[in-house]
Design a protein around this motif. Structure first.
Motif, short mmCIF file in Angstrom:
data_model
loop_
_atom_site.label_atom_id
_atom_site.label_comp_id
_atom_site.label_asym_id
_atom_site.label_seq_id
_atom_site.Cartn_x
_atom_site.Cartn_y
_atom_site.Cartn_z
N PRO A 1 -4.96 -8.23 2.09
CA PRO A 1 -3.92 -7.67 2.44
C PRO A 1 -3.27 -7.59 3.75
CG PRO A 1 -5.82 -5.94 2.28
CD PRO A 1 -6.41 -7.24 2.11
N ARG B 1 -0.29 -1.80 1.93
CA ARG B 1 -1.57 -1.25 1.09
C ARG B 1 -1.38 -1.89 -0.04
NH1 ARG B 1 -1.92 5.49 1.40
NH2 ARG B 1 -2.53 5.66 3.49
N PRO B 2 -2.62 -2.32 -0.56
CA PRO B 2 -2.65 -2.93 -1.91
C PRO B 2 -2.37 -2.20 -3.22
CG PRO B 2 -4.99 -2.50 -1.09
CD PRO B 2 -3.88 -2.14 -0.14
#
Length: 137
Positions: free
Chosen positions: A120, A125-126
């Motif tokens: 990432p 944020r994923p």
């Protein structure tokens, strides 16, 4: 900007130098026994140089540079020159080491580049996955 370009150039030159040295180490023998130092150096070098490129430049696409330079030099070493010289041969024990060198180096470079590109980005944020039915903890 200039620092990133300088770092990318440094890592790319280091990858080229390491590829040439690894190719020249392929026929290395100790007391008549072939030693696969090049195979180990190709795997470890490609894993480390890709990560180093990202850390020094801060650019994920720059991670591809050392891997591509290594691959171009390794493939060029497998082609016969006009004089008849061939550095990566295809027969005997040296041929096995040559294939292990190419395969190990390419797989290590692909793994390292994939790891860098799949990570990432900083501050992003994923995406959350799952059904959403889990309890809050």
């Amino acid at each position: 900007m200039i620092r990133g370009l300088g770092a990318a150039l440094l890592v790319t030159v280091l990858a080229a130098w390491l590829a040439v040295v690894e190719v020249l180490w392929l026929p290395l023998r100790v007391l008549g026994v072939p030693v696969p130092v090049s195979v180990v150096a190709a795997v470890v070098g490609n894993l480390l140089l890709v990560g180093l490129a990202v850390r020094l430049t801060g650019s994920r696409p720059a991670a591809v540079l050392p891997a591509v330079v290594w691959l171009v030099i390794a493939v060029a070493a497998s082609l016969r020159r006009p004089e008849g010289d061939l550095l990566l041969v295809g027969g005997g024990v040296l041929g096995v080491f040559s294939m292990a060198f190419l395969l190990g180096g390419v797989v290590a470079a692909a793994f390292a580049v994939g790891k860098v590109l799949a990570a990432p980005r900083d501050g992003v944020r994923p995406a959350r996955t799952g059904s959403g039915t889990g309890g809050a903890r």
